[in-house]
Design a protein around this motif. Structure first.
Motif, PDB file in Angstrom:
ATOM      1  N   ASN A 662      57.816  72.321  12.466  1.00  0.00           N
ATOM      2  CA  ASN A 662      56.649  72.483  11.602  1.00  0.00           C
ATOM      3  C   ASN A 662      56.825  71.682  10.319  1.00  0.00           C
ATOM      4  OD1 ASN A 662      55.828  74.223  13.560  1.00  0.00           O
ATOM      5  ND2 ASN A 662      56.066  76.095  12.334  1.00  0.00           N
ATOM      6  N   GLY A 663      55.956  70.706  10.101  1.00  0.00           N
ATOM      7  CA  GLY A 663      55.995  69.902   8.897  1.00  0.00           C
ATOM      8  C   GLY A 663      57.058  68.833   8.885  1.00  0.00           C
ATOM      9  N   ARG A 664      57.914  68.794   9.895  1.00  0.00           N
ATOM     10  CA  ARG A 664      58.999  67.812   9.911  1.00  0.00           C
ATOM     11  C   ARG A 664      58.577  66.490  10.558  1.00  0.00           C
ATOM     12  NH1 ARG A 664      62.506  72.627  10.828  1.00  0.00           N
ATOM     13  NH2 ARG A 664      63.993  72.697   9.075  1.00  0.00           N
ATOM     14  N   ILE A 665      57.639  66.545  11.476  1.00  0.00           N
ATOM     15  CA  ILE A 665      57.100  65.332  12.093  1.00  0.00           C
ATOM     16  C   ILE A 665      55.600  65.336  11.887  1.00  0.00           C
ATOM     17  CG2 ILE A 665      56.732  64.062  14.229  1.00  0.00           C
ATOM     18  CD1 ILE A 665      59.326  64.921  15.253  1.00  0.00           C
ATOM     19  N   ARG A 666      55.118  64.320  11.189  1.00  0.00           N
ATOM     20  CA  ARG A 666      53.692  64.209  10.975  1.00  0.00           C
ATOM     21  C   ARG A 666      53.003  63.807  12.277  1.00  0.00           C
ATOM     22  NH1 ARG A 666      55.410  60.946   5.675  1.00  0.00           N
ATOM     23  NH2 ARG A 666      57.085  60.540   7.172  1.00  0.00           N
ATOM     24  N   GLY A 671      53.806  74.409  15.157  1.00  0.00           N
ATOM     25  CA  GLY A 671      54.092  75.025  16.443  1.00  0.00           C
ATOM     26  C   GLY A 671      53.586  74.221  17.616  1.00  0.00           C
ATOM     27  N   GLY A 672      53.271  72.955  17.372  1.00  0.00           N
ATOM     28  CA  GLY A 672      52.691  72.146  18.444  1.00  0.00           C
ATOM     29  C   GLY A 672      53.703  71.446  19.317  1.00  0.00           C
ATOM     30  N   THR A 673      54.998  71.563  19.013  1.00  0.00           N
ATOM     31  CA  THR A 673      56.020  70.907  19.814  1.00  0.00           C
ATOM     32  C   THR A 673      57.144  71.890  20.111  1.00  0.00           C
ATOM     33  OG1 THR A 673      57.233  70.143  17.866  1.00  0.00           O
ATOM     34  CG2 THR A 673      55.530  68.679  18.727  1.00  0.00           C
ATOM     35  N   GLY A 674      58.037  71.500  20.991  1.00  0.00           N
ATOM     36  CA  GLY A 674      59.229  72.293  21.265  1.00  0.00           C
ATOM     37  C   GLY A 674      59.198  72.962  22.616  1.00  0.00           C
ATOM     38  N   PRO A 675      60.256  73.709  22.932  1.00  0.00           N
ATOM     39  CA  PRO A 675      60.347  74.410  24.227  1.00  0.00           C
ATOM     40  C   PRO A 675      59.113  75.268  24.489  1.00  0.00           C
ATOM     41  CG  PRO A 675      62.460  74.464  23.111  1.00  0.00           C
ATOM     42  CD  PRO A 675      61.486  73.867  22.139  1.00  0.00           C
ATOM     43  N   ARG A 676      58.678  75.274  25.748  1.00  0.00           N
ATOM     44  CA  ARG A 676      57.465  75.975  26.152  1.00  0.00           C
ATOM     45  C   ARG A 676      57.689  76.733  27.449  1.00  0.00           C
ATOM     46  NH1 ARG A 676      55.397  74.392  21.874  1.00  0.00           N
ATOM     47  NH2 ARG A 676      53.212  73.853  21.550  1.00  0.00           N
ATOM     48  N   GLY A 719      61.707  62.652  16.376  1.00  0.00           N
ATOM     49  CA  GLY A 719      62.580  63.813  16.398  1.00  0.00           C
ATOM     50  C   GLY A 719      62.300  64.695  17.592  1.00  0.00           C
ATOM     51  N   SER A 720      63.036  65.787  17.662  1.00  0.00           N
ATOM     52  CA  SER A 720      62.841  66.726  18.758  1.00  0.00           C
ATOM     53  C   SER A 720      63.489  68.051  18.407  1.00  0.00           C
ATOM     54  CB  SER A 720      63.450  66.179  20.054  1.00  0.00           C
ATOM     55  OG  SER A 720      63.233  67.077  21.126  1.00  0.00           O
ATOM     56  N   VAL A 721      63.033  69.106  19.051  1.00  0.00           N
ATOM     57  CA  VAL A 721      63.653  70.420  18.990  1.00  0.00           C
ATOM     58  C   VAL A 721      63.806  70.897  20.429  1.00  0.00           C
ATOM     59  CG1 VAL A 721      61.390  71.536  18.658  1.00  0.00           C
ATOM     60  CG2 VAL A 721      63.489  72.760  18.080  1.00  0.00           C
ATOM     61  N   TRP A 722      64.975  71.442  20.773  1.00  0.00           N
ATOM     62  CA  TRP A 722      65.240  71.748  22.166  1.00  0.00           C
ATOM     63  C   TRP A 722      66.311  72.840  22.283  1.00  0.00           C
ATOM     64  CZ3 TRP A 722      67.345  67.822  19.444  1.00  0.00           C
ATOM     65  CH2 TRP A 722      68.730  67.642  19.504  1.00  0.00           C
ATOM     66  N   GLY A 723      66.459  73.339  23.475  1.00  0.00           N
ATOM     67  CA  GLY A 723      67.530  74.250  23.798  1.00  0.00           C
ATOM     68  C   GLY A 723      67.217  75.710  23.543  1.00  0.00           C
ATOM     69  N   LEU A 724      67.356  76.539  24.587  1.00  0.00           N
ATOM     70  CA  LEU A 724      67.248  77.990  24.493  1.00  0.00           C
ATOM     71  C   LEU A 724      68.545  78.607  25.015  1.00  0.00           C
ATOM     72  CD1 LEU A 724      63.605  78.497  25.830  1.00  0.00           C
ATOM     73  CD2 LEU A 724      64.356  78.644  23.451  1.00  0.00           C
ATOM     74  N   ASP A 725      68.832  79.840  24.597  1.00  0.00           N
ATOM     75  CA  ASP A 725      70.039  80.510  25.098  1.00  0.00           C
ATOM     76  C   ASP A 725      69.972  80.699  26.613  1.00  0.00           C
ATOM     77  OD1 ASP A 725      71.213  80.748  22.560  1.00  0.00           O
ATOM     78  OD2 ASP A 725      70.008  82.529  22.125  1.00  0.00           O
ATOM     79  N   ARG A 744      59.759  63.194  20.338  1.00  0.00           N
ATOM     80  CA  ARG A 744      58.399  63.036  19.841  1.00  0.00           C
ATOM     81  C   ARG A 744      58.431  62.041  18.686  1.00  0.00           C
ATOM     82  NH1 ARG A 744      59.718  67.980  22.531  1.00  0.00           N
ATOM     83  NH2 ARG A 744      57.784  68.919  23.310  1.00  0.00           N
ATOM     84  N   SER A 745      57.406  61.236  18.600  1.00  0.00           N
ATOM     85  CA  SER A 745      57.340  60.274  17.498  1.00  0.00           C
ATOM     86  C   SER A 745      55.891  60.031  17.121  1.00  0.00           C
ATOM     87  CB  SER A 745      58.018  58.951  17.888  1.00  0.00           C
ATOM     88  OG  SER A 745      57.290  58.299  18.905  1.00  0.00           O
ATOM     89  N   SER A 746      55.713  59.583  15.895  1.00  0.00           N
ATOM     90  CA  SER A 746      54.372  59.268  15.395  1.00  0.00           C
ATOM     91  C   SER A 746      54.469  58.136  14.408  1.00  0.00           C
ATOM     92  CB  SER A 746      53.730  60.503  14.752  1.00  0.00           C
ATOM     93  OG  SER A 746      54.451  60.866  13.575  1.00  0.00           O
ATOM     94  N   ILE A 747      53.384  57.466  14.229  1.00  0.00           N
ATOM     95  CA  ILE A 747      53.274  56.380  13.259  1.00  0.00           C
ATOM     96  C   ILE A 747      51.983  56.592  12.496  1.00  0.00           C
ATOM     97  CG2 ILE A 747      52.051  54.789  14.807  1.00  0.00           C
ATOM     98  CD1 ILE A 747      53.760  52.544  13.587  1.00  0.00           C
ATOM     99  N   GLY A 748      51.956  56.154  11.267  1.00  0.00           N
ATOM    100  CA  GLY A 748      50.742  56.389  10.501  1.00  0.00           C
ATOM    101  C   GLY A 748      50.756  55.706   9.158  1.00  0.00           C
ATOM    102  N   VAL A 749      49.672  55.910   8.436  1.00  0.00           N
ATOM    103  CA  VAL A 749      49.521  55.373   7.086  1.00  0.00           C
ATOM    104  C   VAL A 749      49.224  56.532   6.143  1.00  0.00           C
ATOM    105  CG1 VAL A 749      48.706  53.142   7.900  1.00  0.00           C
ATOM    106  CG2 VAL A 749      47.055  54.939   7.401  1.00  0.00           C
ATOM    107  N   SER A 750      49.586  56.340   4.886  1.00  0.00           N
ATOM    108  CA  SER A 750      49.362  57.368   3.872  1.00  0.00           C
ATOM    109  C   SER A 750      48.621  56.763   2.681  1.00  0.00           C
ATOM    110  CB  SER A 750      50.693  57.966   3.389  1.00  0.00           C
ATOM    111  OG  SER A 750      51.388  58.587   4.440  1.00  0.00           O
TER     112      SER A 750
END
Length: 787
Positions: A662-666, A671-676, A719-725, A744-750
């Motif tokens: 959350n907030g780490r990858i624009r 909660g839109g990424t990660g293990p599902r 970046g990525s988030v992964w791994g469950l017990d 996951r990756s993104s590119i953009g302008v600010s």
């Protein structure tokens, strides 16, 4: 101005007649003096009584004492005139008349009236209270025209500071009964005269835009009605001259000079044109570095090994100052007092280098007699005193006094802080005077927000950086939305038990109901901590925490097409208490700030949880941020790396423990990424035990007028988030759970926009690498944070 009015006139014929009459009298007087010079004697007076008329508040005896004429004493006409001047010069009387009448001296006076009230008319930009604070005339005091004029000038100065140089203030009086007057200051404010353009002449290495960014004086922009730094203040121009010199010196331009700084008003008198005429000179680098000593007990080689300075590096006075401080600390550790470190700098014009020799010698035996602190109405003396590393009786070190002055200013508690040393009760004693002017240190804010996810929200926050004048910081805030409520509290004591140790206490509580998920959560933590320095640029924080976490309201679905929340969340439902110990190591090159164009910050921390014997884990996080400026400091390059690992040695993690992006990858929703769990209707984000993120970005000007405060940037995040017990297999044993490493990756302008409410950042993102179940976001707004 208060002026007397003259009336009447003399015709030309009458003037000629008077001229002939005066000439005739002068001739007669000259002949008489020539025939009988002894007959002309000075007239003298003697008074047996003095009569005073017209006085109401001033005693007659006081008026006679001003006159200075004693009864029965022979006085001349010149002395009578002196008496008149003395009485009038007392400033108590509007008019004075001194008339000899035989043996009686008659003094007629008319006292100045008393001020009944003071009023201000015509002012809109400056409040009555502000003007009343700068004038010295007061109600129920004697009115004096000279003081009223001085007060008018003081009010005019208030307007000048705001850029209204055309403002005029006229004092008027309205007479009342009983020899009283109303004093009215009539104000004509005029228009604000702003800095329409700030330009530079002679600058080759740095653009006007870059130099303007370093100045305190600003160019008028879109928010000129709210920003006060875009008006001309002469004192600020003088300060900016020093700012420019410091800017160039820190970049190796040792010959830099501000040859002139001029401010011209336009023909329409509605704007100023400010021009700085500068001479940059050449950039110098550090050449040969050496240490010499004239003290037998000092080993020059040993002190040379303590230096942290490299040949070939761009010269910066701060590098020299930092190394002098290092040598002085080494001398103190060895018990060597009164050692003076003098940097001897030799120029090498051919190579454009500066050879630096640190000469060690015996300095004068001078001690600190005492430290006097004035102006701190609410701040305790000890808050200021602890910024000094010396106390009464210690050897006097001018460099340490200057560094203490900088630390006092860096507190942010004072508008001004002047630190000076003067001779004490003996030649070998020094008294350090600290004169401060306090500034506001507290704030109270209210706000409202609306989001498509959280709905309507309200917040209140309070912060005080100098709580009860003890130098402590205290803050708390309350946020509430339709789906969540949160409370935060933070306290810091920067000098715990009088030492260079910071004690802190953090507490927060958050309760959410199905916020971006199909479960409810409650989290709370109380975290005391200590933080202390390890070196010039590094610190260590140690902490303990008591945490409460509760996961509830799991969606069970309808038994049909809606399968509810993931079986993993169902297994994690319940409450949990946790006690942990942790530490964080912090390295920050900005603390010293030797390189103005580059900085790096590194943190590494671990928390050891489950100290109560259940659900034991080790949580490790690390981050590194590096920034530099290129292309004549017009473009800022920034790289950020961040990662973490959560390892349970007993028990297992919950979604409230694991990492998210959350907030780490624009470019992705919260909660839109990660293990599902791919078998549920809503594909709940479960978080991961590991994460890694890299963010690369560049900020640069867009070529728009600088006064708009708009600049641009580009970024790339990966970046990525992964791994469950344990994926567990689910109730059917075949429920698919994806916890693999997917990048996951993104590119953009600010777009960056500096506004009065803060620097805003508008991100336009495009997700490049993603999974089918990821939720993306192409636009977001945030508050810009500077590294």
């Amino acid at each position: 101005m208060f002026r007397a009015r003259e009336t009447g006139g003399i015709t030309g014929a009458a003037r000629g007649l008077l001229h002939r009459l005066a000439l005739s009298l002068f001739t007669t007087f000259a002949v008489a003096c020539a025939i009988a010079p002894g007959a002309a004697t000075a007239q003298s007076f003697s008074f047996s009584r003095v009569e005073v008329n017209g006085n109401q508040r001033v005693d007659a005896a006081t008026i006679v004492s001003y006159a200075g004429i004693a009864r029965g004493e022979a006085v001349s006409a010149a002395q009578i005139n002196d008496a008149y001047q003395n009485i009038l010069g007392s400033g108590l009387f509007e008019s004075v008349e001194v008339v000899p009448r035989g043996s009686t001296l008659v003094i007629n006076v008319r006292e100045y009236p008393t001020i009944n009230r003071i009023a201000f008319e015509g002012n809109k930009r400056v409040k009555d209270e502000a003007m009343a604070g700068v004038i010295r005339s007061q109600s129920r005091r004697v009115f004096q025209p000279s003081q009223a004029e001085a007060d008018a000038a003081a009010i005019t100065e208030l307007y000048r500071v705001q850029g209204r140089v055309a403002a005029t203030v006229s004092p008027k009086i309205i007479r009342r009964t009983g020899n009283r007057v109303d004093l009215v200051f009539e104000v004509t404010e005029g228009r604000t005269v702003e800095n329409e353009r700030i330009s530079f002449v002679g600058n080759r290495e740095f653009s006007d835009r870059r130099l303007r960014g370093a100045l305190e004086t600003k160019q008028a922009g879109l928010f000129r009605q709210l920003i006060q730094r875009d008006t001309l203040v002469e004192e600020r121009i003088e300060f900016d001259k020093q700012v420019l010199r410091d800017f160039y010196l820190s970049r190796g331009y040792v010959d830099f000079r501000v040859q002139a700084a001029t401010a011209e008003i336009t023909r329409n008198r509605d704007a100023f044109l400010v021009t700085f005429n500068v001479q940059e000179g050449q950039q110098f680098r550090i050449g040969r570095v050496s240490v010499t000593s004239s003290m037998p007990e000092v080993n020059a080689n040993e002190f040379a090994n303590a230096l942290r300075i490299r040949e070939g590096k761009v010269y910066n006075p701060q590098i020299v100052e930092t190394n002098i401080s290092r040598l002085e600390r080494l001398a103190a550790q060895k018990g060597i007092n009164f050692m003076r470190v003098e940097p001897q700098i030799s120029r090498n014009e051919r190579n454009l280098t500066l050879d630096i020799n640190f000469a060690l010698s015996r300095g004068p035996r001078i001690f600190v007699e005492r430290i006097d602190i004035e102006g701190n109405a609410s701040t305790l003396d000890r808050v200021v005193r602890r910024q000094f590393k010396v106390v009464e009786g210690d050897p006097f070190n001018p460099r340490e006094i200057r560094e203490a002055a900088e630390r006092i200013r860096a507190l942010g508690f004072f508008e001004t802080a002047d630190v000076n040393a003067r001779e004490g009760s003996a030649p070998d004693q020094v008294v350090v005077d600290v004169d401060v002017t306090e500034a506001p240190t507290g704030s109270l804010g209210f706000g409202a927000s609306y989001g498509s996810d959280a709905g309507l929200g309200f917040n209140i926050n309070f912060s005080e950086r100098n709580f009860l004048g003890r130098g402590q910081s205290l803050s708390f805030g309350v946020d509430t939305t339709s789906s969540a409520n949160a409370f935060t509290f933070a306290f810091r004591e920067p000098a715990f038990l009088g030492r260079e140790v910071t004690f802190g206490l953090d507490a927060n509580y958050r309760k959410s109901e199905s916020e971006n998920s199909r479960y409810n959560s409650v989290t709370g933590v109380v975290r005391p901590l200590f933080e202390f320095p390890l070196g010039e640029r590094s610190r260590l924080q140690v902490r303990t925490a008591l945490q409460y976490k509760e996961l509830s309201g799991i969606d069970l679905g309808d038994g049909g097409t809606d399968t509810g929340s993931s079986f993993i969340l169902r297994e994690e439902e319940g409450e949990r208490w946790d006690v942990s110990l942790g530490y964080t190591y912090i390295y920050d090159s900005r603390i010293v700030g030797i390189n103005p164009n580059a900085a790096i910050r590194f943190t590494f921390g671990q928390d050891f949880g489950g100290l109560d014997g259940e659900n034991q884990y080790i949580k490790t996080t690390a981050s590194m941020t590096a920034q530099t400026k290129v292309w004549n400091e017009e473009v800022t390059l920034r790289a950020e790396l961040e990662g973490g690992a959560l390892h349970y040695t007993s028990g297992g993690s919950t979604v409230l423990d694991r990492f998210s992006l959350n907030g780490r990858i624009r470019g992705f929703e919260a909660g839109g990424t990660g293990p599902r769990d791919l078998n549920v209707t809503n594909e709940d984000a479960l978080g991961g035990n590991y994460f890694f993120v890299a963010r690369l970005e560049a900020d640069f000007p867009l070529g728009l007028p600088e006064e708009y405060g708009i600049s641009g940037g580009v970024f790339y995040d990966i970046g990525s988030v992964w791994g469950l017990d344990s994926t567990g297999g689910g109730p059917t044993g075949t429920d698919p759970v994806d916890d693999d490493l997917h990048w996951r990756s993104s590119i953009g302008v600010s777009i960056f926009w500096d506004t009065p409410i803060g620097p805003l950042r508008f991100n336009f993102s495009n997700a490049i690498m993603k999974e089918d179940y990821d939720e993306t976001r192409s636009f977001d707004i945030s508050i810009r944070t500077d590294f």
